[in-house]
Motif scaffolding. Structure first.
Motif, PDB file in Angstrom:
ATOM      1  N   SER A 132       0.941  -1.047   0.185  1.00  0.00           N
ATOM      2  CA  SER A 132      -0.072   0.083   0.138  1.00  0.00           C
ATOM      3  C   SER A 132       0.805   1.131  -0.026  1.00  0.00           C
ATOM      4  N   GLN A 133       0.510   2.309  -0.578  1.00  0.00           N
ATOM      5  CA  GLN A 133       1.134   3.426  -0.633  1.00  0.00           C
ATOM      6  C   GLN A 133       1.675   3.989   0.583  1.00  0.00           C
ATOM      7  N   CYS A 134       2.945   4.473   0.648  1.00  0.00           N
ATOM      8  CA  CYS A 134       3.538   5.000   1.906  1.00  0.00           C
ATOM      9  C   CYS A 134       4.577   6.051   1.484  1.00  0.00           C
ATOM     10  N   GLN A 135       5.238   6.605   2.242  1.00  0.00           N
ATOM     11  CA  GLN A 135       6.144   7.698   2.262  1.00  0.00           C
ATOM     12  C   GLN A 135       7.442   7.140   2.920  1.00  0.00           C
ATOM     13  N   ILE A 136       8.709   7.062   1.919  1.00  0.00           N
ATOM     14  CA  ILE A 136       9.915   6.929   2.655  1.00  0.00           C
ATOM     15  C   ILE A 136      10.825   8.030   2.282  1.00  0.00           C
ATOM     16  N   GLY A 137      11.309   8.534   3.162  1.00  0.00           N
ATOM     17  CA  GLY A 137      12.121   9.769   3.106  1.00  0.00           C
ATOM     18  C   GLY A 137      11.519  10.987   2.454  1.00  0.00           C
ATOM     19  N   GLY A 138       9.996  11.176   2.718  1.00  0.00           N
ATOM     20  CA  GLY A 138       9.526  12.242   2.180  1.00  0.00           C
ATOM     21  C   GLY A 138       8.918  11.954   0.664  1.00  0.00           C
ATOM     22  N   TYR A 139       9.468  10.827   0.091  1.00  0.00           N
ATOM     23  CA  TYR A 139       9.008  10.327  -1.220  1.00  0.00           C
ATOM     24  C   TYR A 139       7.835   9.268  -1.268  1.00  0.00           C
ATOM     25  N   ASP A 140       6.876   9.510  -2.268  1.00  0.00           N
ATOM     26  CA  ASP A 140       5.927   8.578  -2.309  1.00  0.00           C
ATOM     27  C   ASP A 140       6.507   7.057  -2.874  1.00  0.00           C
ATOM     28  N   VAL A 141       5.967   6.021  -2.299  1.00  0.00           N
ATOM     29  CA  VAL A 141       6.408   4.653  -2.745  1.00  0.00           C
ATOM     30  C   VAL A 141       5.101   3.877  -2.917  1.00  0.00           C
ATOM     31  N   LEU A 142       4.869   3.351  -4.292  1.00  0.00           N
ATOM     32  CA  LEU A 142       3.520   3.066  -4.865  1.00  0.00           C
ATOM     33  C   LEU A 142       3.572   1.653  -4.670  1.00  0.00           C
ATOM     34  N   PRO A 143       2.351   1.061  -4.150  1.00  0.00           N
ATOM     35  CA  PRO A 143       2.093  -0.415  -4.410  1.00  0.00           C
ATOM     36  C   PRO A 143       2.808  -1.166  -5.498  1.00  0.00           C
ATOM     37  N   GLY A 144       3.316  -2.260  -5.284  1.00  0.00           N
ATOM     38  CA  GLY A 144       3.739  -2.964  -6.328  1.00  0.00           C
ATOM     39  C   GLY A 144       5.411  -2.713  -6.407  1.00  0.00           C
ATOM     40  N   THR A 145       5.953  -1.669  -5.886  1.00  0.00           N
ATOM     41  CA  THR A 145       7.365  -1.531  -5.736  1.00  0.00           C
ATOM     42  C   THR A 145       8.148  -2.339  -5.017  1.00  0.00           C
ATOM     43  N   LYS A 146       9.168  -2.816  -5.564  1.00  0.00           N
ATOM     44  CA  LYS A 146       9.999  -3.937  -4.860  1.00  0.00           C
ATOM     45  C   LYS A 146      10.972  -3.006  -4.233  1.00  0.00           C
ATOM     46  N   VAL A 147      11.291  -3.329  -3.002  1.00  0.00           N
ATOM     47  CA  VAL A 147      12.235  -2.622  -1.993  1.00  0.00           C
ATOM     48  C   VAL A 147      13.428  -3.457  -1.680  1.00  0.00           C
ATOM     49  N   MET A 148      14.774  -2.783  -2.128  1.00  0.00           N
ATOM     50  CA  MET A 148      15.871  -3.437  -1.904  1.00  0.00           C
ATOM     51  C   MET A 148      16.920  -2.632  -0.905  1.00  0.00           C
ATOM     52  N   ILE A 149      17.102  -3.341   0.488  1.00  0.00           N
ATOM     53  CA  ILE A 149      17.986  -2.860   1.289  1.00  0.00           C
ATOM     54  C   ILE A 149      19.446  -3.115   1.207  1.00  0.00           C
ATOM     55  N   ASN A 150      20.512  -2.040   0.808  1.00  0.00           N
ATOM     56  CA  ASN A 150      21.703  -2.455   0.620  1.00  0.00           C
ATOM     57  C   ASN A 150      22.393  -2.589   1.899  1.00  0.00           C
TER      58      ASN A 150
END
Length: 513
Positions: free
Chosen positions: A391-409
């Protein structure tokens, strides 16, 4: 009295001055232009307010996105370098799929803690679905009730107090065997220490989970290790993961589909052999041994659930611990100051006894710093397992849309100069005298085990195994290298797991008490 409308009549002009209006056709073009620009302004304003504020992104090409910037390279280094330019929250397009790349402690905290619920599921992948037996496991299954139940089984049956005692007993036996084999070798014998460490961890984990090592077993012409290594390669993904609409065609043309099915057939056949041996009650009664993980779970789980659980054990508990040990020993041997300081602590705490006890290790504060520094500088997996935003949320003030894959380095976070101010690329365990790090999810200065709901539940067991192994190797032996210790090759290789590129060839010298 009527006026005659003639030029000679003065009343003619009077009448015209009173009744003459500007024609409507004069206003019409102006009115249309005014309405047109009003609509344009409203449209632009609405677009501006409704368009998502997406994270910064490197320039990308149609269809392939940013693939040309990352393929064939050390992806963790490449994305770390890109984050220096585009920020710790960066949007990439790999194929047609959007990926959010996280490269700082603060942003990792937002993903793993603040917005954990919105980003805690796993993306769909053909490889992970097939090799987890249709998501019957813990690591790859989507977030939900089934994942919760399987995680409870993993934690209670494989990582609980009962199994921990079994781990301890098996670890002590296997460690004694390793120490004995190293001690009996002729003087100045060169050993590939990373290989021996891998065998050690494999034997311990398999005996606890499966009842025996299976290291020398051959199935369909392949060793167990070769079969498991192939599953790791296939879990890395395929064309259809980044090109959902037409990637299946490329998977077929490239032979990936055939390779996946062969890999699954070998892995499934091996696991079925293990389950069949446990189901053979006569054979089990004839052997005198403590119940293993399969013994305790085979009657309460379906066949696919049991195989999915074992998939996680093989892919999550063996290579990662062995790789961490190899990197730790590499850094220790390469740095004579650290080697001497650590050996002095270990030998003082053990006090000349014939074996290293668990109680001794609790007093070894510098050893714990060395292990933390190893995980900071050399996390076995450079990226945490990919998440997906639901579900849409904000990371670092930016919009992250549903379906976006998240990679943590994780590799980049452990080298962030803003957090690790004193030479972040240097192996310096003393930094942890000032910086407190908790692997349980309270701190995110380094995240080798992840965080939030999808954190690795086996981090305590993994750290204990690494500490116990290093303490024994440095208590009983001094270590030499073929070249100058300072010149020890530390080059990396791998994508999903980062290993030493060259074997760790060293000479163990039995310590003269």
């Amino acid at each position: 009295m009527d006026y005659v409308d003639t030029p000679s009549s003065p009343h003619t002009y009077a009448k015209k001055s009173i009744h003459m209006d500007i024609p409507f056709s004069y206003f019409l073009p102006t009115l249309i232009l005014l309405l047109f620009f009003t609509f344009i302004f409203i449209y632009i304003l609405s677009r501006k307010t409704s368009s998502p504020n997406l994270p910064p992104s490197p320039p990308w090409l149609p269809v392939i996105g940013n693939l040309h910037q990352v393929l064939g390279k050390d992806i963790h280094r490449t994305l770390s370098n890109l984050s220096h330019k585009y920020g710790p929250v960066m949007l990439l397009h790999l194929g047609t799929q959007p990926f959010l790349v996280i490269s700082s402690t603060e942003m990792a905290t937002q993903v793993l803690k603040t917005h954990d619920q919105q980003t805690c599921t796993r993306p769909y992948s053909r490889g992970s679905k097939r090799l987890s037996f249709n998501y019957m496991d813990v690591a790859f299954s989507p977030y939900g009730d089934h994942w919760r139940e399987m995680r409870k089984v993993l934690v209670s049956e494989f990582l609980g107090a009962k199994r921990s005692r079994m781990f301890k007993n098996v670890m002590e036996i296997e460690m004694e065997g390793l120490i004995r084999s190293l001690s009996l070798q002729p003087a100045n014998t060169i050993v590939k220490l990373d290989e021996k460490l891998l065998h050690l961890v494999n034997d311990v984990v398999c005996k606890v989970a499966l009842g025996k090592s299976y290291r020398d077993e051959v199935f369909n012409g392949k060793t167990t290790k070769e079969i498991v290594d192939e599953t790791l390669v296939m879990l890395g993904g395929s064309f259809s993961d980044i090109f959902p609409r037409f990637g299946w065609i490329l998977d077929g043309l490239s032979g990936w589909n055939r390779r996946l099915e062969k890999c699954f057939s070998d892995f499934d056949g091996f696991l079925q052999m293990v389950l069949d041996e446990h189901l053979d009650q006569n054979a089990r009664k004839a052997s005198d041994h403590e119940n293993d993980l399969v013994d305790d779970c085979i009657s309460r789980l379906t066949t696919d659930e049991m195989k999915g659980l074992l998939t996680n054990v093989f892919n999550g508990a063996i290579d990662t611990s062995a790789i961490t040990m190899a990197w730790a020993m590499s850094e220790i041997i390469k740095n004579p100051r650290i080697l001497q300081k650590l050996q002095n602590e270990i030998r003082m705490c053990v006090g000349g006894k014939p074996r290293v006890d668990e109680s001794d290790i609790t007093k070894m504060t510098y050893l714990k710093m060395v292990v933390k520094e190893t995980l900071r500088l050399h996390p076995p997996a450079p990226f945490l397992m990919t998440r997906e935003c639901v579900s849409q949320c904000q990371i670092g003030g930016y919009d992250v849309l549903p379906g976006t894959k998240v990679m943590i380095n994780s590799w980049a976070i452990g080298r962030d100069p803003r957090i690790w101010e004193e030479s972040p690329t240097e192996f310096y365990p003393e930094r942890f005298e000032k910086i407190q790090v908790d692997f349980g999810g309270k701190h995110f200065e380094m995240v080798p085990f992840g965080g939030g709901r999808r954190a690795c539940p086996g981090y305590n067991s993994a750290i204990s195994t690494v500490e116990f192994t290093i303490a024994n190797l440095l208590y009983f032996f001094d270590w030499e290298t073929l070249e100058k210790k300072e010149d020890l090759d530390m080059e990396e290789e791998g994508h999903q797991l980062i290993r030493r590129k060259t074997p760790l060839c060293v000479v163990p010298i039995k310590h003269n008490w």
